[in-house]
Design a protein around this motif. Structure first.
Motif, PDB file in Angstrom:
ATOM      1  N   ASN A 174       0.843  -1.197   0.000  1.00  0.00           N
ATOM      2  CA  ASN A 174       0.000   0.000   0.000  1.00  0.00           C
ATOM      3  C   ASN A 174       0.878   1.247   0.000  1.00  0.00           C
ATOM      4  O   ASN A 174       1.912   1.292   0.681  1.00  0.00           O
ATOM      5  CB  ASN A 174      -0.919   0.007   1.218  1.00  0.00           C
ATOM      6  N   ILE A 175       0.448   2.251  -0.744  1.00  0.00           N
ATOM      7  CA  ILE A 175       1.275   3.431  -0.993  1.00  0.00           C
ATOM      8  C   ILE A 175       0.558   4.726  -0.621  1.00  0.00           C
ATOM      9  O   ILE A 175      -0.654   4.753  -0.449  1.00  0.00           O
ATOM     10  CB  ILE A 175       1.666   3.504  -2.488  1.00  0.00           C
ATOM     11  N   VAL A 176       1.348   5.783  -0.516  1.00  0.00           N
ATOM     12  CA  VAL A 176       0.809   7.143  -0.493  1.00  0.00           C
ATOM     13  C   VAL A 176       0.863   7.642  -1.927  1.00  0.00           C
ATOM     14  O   VAL A 176       1.920   7.610  -2.562  1.00  0.00           O
ATOM     15  CB  VAL A 176       1.631   8.062   0.427  1.00  0.00           C
ATOM     16  N   ALA A 177      -0.288   8.052  -2.449  1.00  0.00           N
ATOM     17  CA  ALA A 177      -0.360   8.550  -3.825  1.00  0.00           C
ATOM     18  C   ALA A 177      -0.575  10.059  -3.830  1.00  0.00           C
ATOM     19  O   ALA A 177      -1.250  10.607  -2.947  1.00  0.00           O
ATOM     20  CB  ALA A 177      -1.484   7.867  -4.591  1.00  0.00           C
ATOM     21  N   VAL A 178       0.008  10.723  -4.818  1.00  0.00           N
ATOM     22  CA  VAL A 178      -0.127  12.174  -4.974  1.00  0.00           C
ATOM     23  C   VAL A 178      -0.248  12.509  -6.457  1.00  0.00           C
ATOM     24  O   VAL A 178      -0.007  11.658  -7.319  1.00  0.00           O
ATOM     25  CB  VAL A 178       1.087  12.935  -4.382  1.00  0.00           C
ATOM     26  N   ASN A 179      -0.597  13.751  -6.757  1.00  0.00           N
ATOM     27  CA  ASN A 179      -0.552  14.210  -8.137  1.00  0.00           C
ATOM     28  C   ASN A 179       0.911  14.334  -8.566  1.00  0.00           C
ATOM     29  O   ASN A 179       1.781  14.686  -7.759  1.00  0.00           O
ATOM     30  CB  ASN A 179      -1.246  15.568  -8.269  1.00  0.00           C
ATOM     31  N   LYS A 180       1.189  14.025  -9.820  1.00  0.00           N
ATOM     32  CA  LYS A 180       2.562  14.036 -10.312  1.00  0.00           C
ATOM     33  C   LYS A 180       3.233  15.378 -10.033  1.00  0.00           C
ATOM     34  O   LYS A 180       2.675  16.435 -10.310  1.00  0.00           O
ATOM     35  CB  LYS A 180       2.601  13.748 -11.811  1.00  0.00           C
ATOM     36  N   GLY A 181       4.424  15.325  -9.482  1.00  0.00           N
ATOM     37  CA  GLY A 181       5.171  16.520  -9.122  1.00  0.00           C
ATOM     38  C   GLY A 181       5.104  16.814  -7.638  1.00  0.00           C
ATOM     39  O   GLY A 181       6.057  17.338  -7.054  1.00  0.00           O
ATOM     40  N   ASP A 182       3.980  16.431  -7.000  1.00  0.00           N
ATOM     41  CA  ASP A 182       3.824  16.704  -5.571  1.00  0.00           C
ATOM     42  C   ASP A 182       4.684  15.787  -4.700  1.00  0.00           C
ATOM     43  O   ASP A 182       4.904  16.082  -3.526  1.00  0.00           O
ATOM     44  CB  ASP A 182       2.356  16.571  -5.158  1.00  0.00           C
ATOM     45  N   GLU A 183       5.155  14.682  -5.282  1.00  0.00           N
ATOM     46  CA  GLU A 183       6.018  13.774  -4.507  1.00  0.00           C
ATOM     47  C   GLU A 183       7.329  14.445  -4.107  1.00  0.00           C
ATOM     48  O   GLU A 183       8.034  13.984  -3.204  1.00  0.00           O
ATOM     49  CB  GLU A 183       6.299  12.485  -5.295  1.00  0.00           C
ATOM     50  N   LYS A 184       7.652  15.575  -4.762  1.00  0.00           N
ATOM     51  CA  LYS A 184       8.887  16.306  -4.462  1.00  0.00           C
ATOM     52  C   LYS A 184       8.699  17.355  -3.371  1.00  0.00           C
ATOM     53  O   LYS A 184       9.660  17.941  -2.891  1.00  0.00           O
ATOM     54  CB  LYS A 184       9.401  16.988  -5.739  1.00  0.00           C
ATOM     55  N   LYS A 185       7.454  17.598  -2.977  1.00  0.00           N
ATOM     56  CA  LYS A 185       7.173  18.621  -1.961  1.00  0.00           C
ATOM     57  C   LYS A 185       7.708  18.180  -0.599  1.00  0.00           C
ATOM     58  O   LYS A 185       7.649  17.012  -0.235  1.00  0.00           O
ATOM     59  CB  LYS A 185       5.670  18.885  -1.866  1.00  0.00           C
ATOM     60  N   LYS A 186       8.214  19.147   0.149  1.00  0.00           N
ATOM     61  CA  LYS A 186       8.829  18.859   1.448  1.00  0.00           C
ATOM     62  C   LYS A 186       7.847  18.163   2.397  1.00  0.00           C
ATOM     63  O   LYS A 186       8.203  17.197   3.084  1.00  0.00           O
ATOM     64  CB  LYS A 186       9.338  20.156   2.075  1.00  0.00           C
TER      65      LYS A 186
END
Length: 271
Positions: A229-241
């Protein structure tokens, strides 16, 4: 003297106001992160992470969803910052079907998927023609078939990607009867009503129905499962602090210990 006192008083007031302004400015730096999650175990894990994230200046809000469709809809429309309820095969299928661009920000835990039965106590007792209730989650057909194959109940045909395998891709030599798929959330009720011989139940729904996977499952996945199971985000947001901090906290020893102690093997932290 009065003038000096007034000057000192004025300076004191300026200092206090400056200090208040500084305090208000620093508190305004707190980041709010809203994460959608299934009630069990995802939301419980996130709530355990809240005080740890608070120390890092992140106010974590948890929004609980009861199905597997709305959390991705909410994320794609940016009503929430992230969600935590699904595995990569499900995310890939959702992106393909809905033309979204959601990405994996980090693997957190594995919920060993189980096959449950009120009729059979041993796999060796399962007879030809036994009925199997599966869910309508297409991304997990391969997962269910892998479990059945692991105990010699079906054989996935050579050359087929087992993760994406469907009922058309098996040698059903025991003539198992796969019933019409139902929603994953309805599976525990079907199990309680004993409407089939075998039931493929997601661990989060099994836990909500007070089933103990390690004890009650006839067949249970191991930690080698590709369905973390993962944490999903909109592309690009995975780089947010804030997202990176969330993943770091969910990978922390505190959270891993919590998962191991609370779920006793029904949920396994990713190492």
């Amino acid at each position: 003297m009065k003038k000096i006192s007034l000057v000192l008083l004025s300076l004191s007031l300026i200092f206090v106001m400056a200090a208040c302004g500084k305090s208000s400015s620093s508190s305004s730096k707190e980041t709010t992160l809203t994460v959608g999650a299934s009630a069990v175990p995802h939301a419980e894990i996130l709530k355990k992470a809240q005080p740890l994230l608070k120390k890092k200046g992140i106010n974590l809000k948890v929004k609980v969803f009861q199905d597997y469709v709305l959390p991705n809809k909410a994320l794609a429309s940016k009503q929430i910052d992230a969600n935590y309820f699904q595995h990569v095969p499900y995310l890939d299928l959702y992106n393909k079907q809905h033309k979204t661009n959601l990405v994996n920000a980090g693997k957190i835990h594995i919920e060993p998927f189980g096959i449950y039965s009120k009729k059979y106590k041993n796999v060796s007792d399962i007879k030809n023609g036994a009925t199997v209730q599966i869910s309508n989650n297409q991304s997990e057909q391969g997962r269910i078939l892998l479990l059945l194959e692991s105990k010699g109940l079906v054989k996935i045909k050579p050359g087929v990607d087992k993760v994406t395998a469907t009922l058309k891709d098996i040698d059903n030599f025991k003539h198992l009867k796969f019933l019409s798929p139902i929603a994953p959330a309805l599976m525990p009720k079907a199990y309680q009503n004993n409407t089939a011989d075998l039931f493929a139940i997601n661990t989060n729904f099994a836990l909500q129905a007070n089933l103990t996977p390690n004890k009650d499952a006839l067949i249970l996945e191991g930690s080698e499962s590709p369905y973390a199971n993962i944490v999903a985000v909109n592309k690009g947001d995975e780089k947010k602090k804030a997202i990176k901090e969330l993943i770091n906290v969910l990978h922390s020893k505190d959270i891993q210990n919590f998962i191991n102690e609370k779920y006793k093997g029904a949920v396994l932290p990713v190492k």
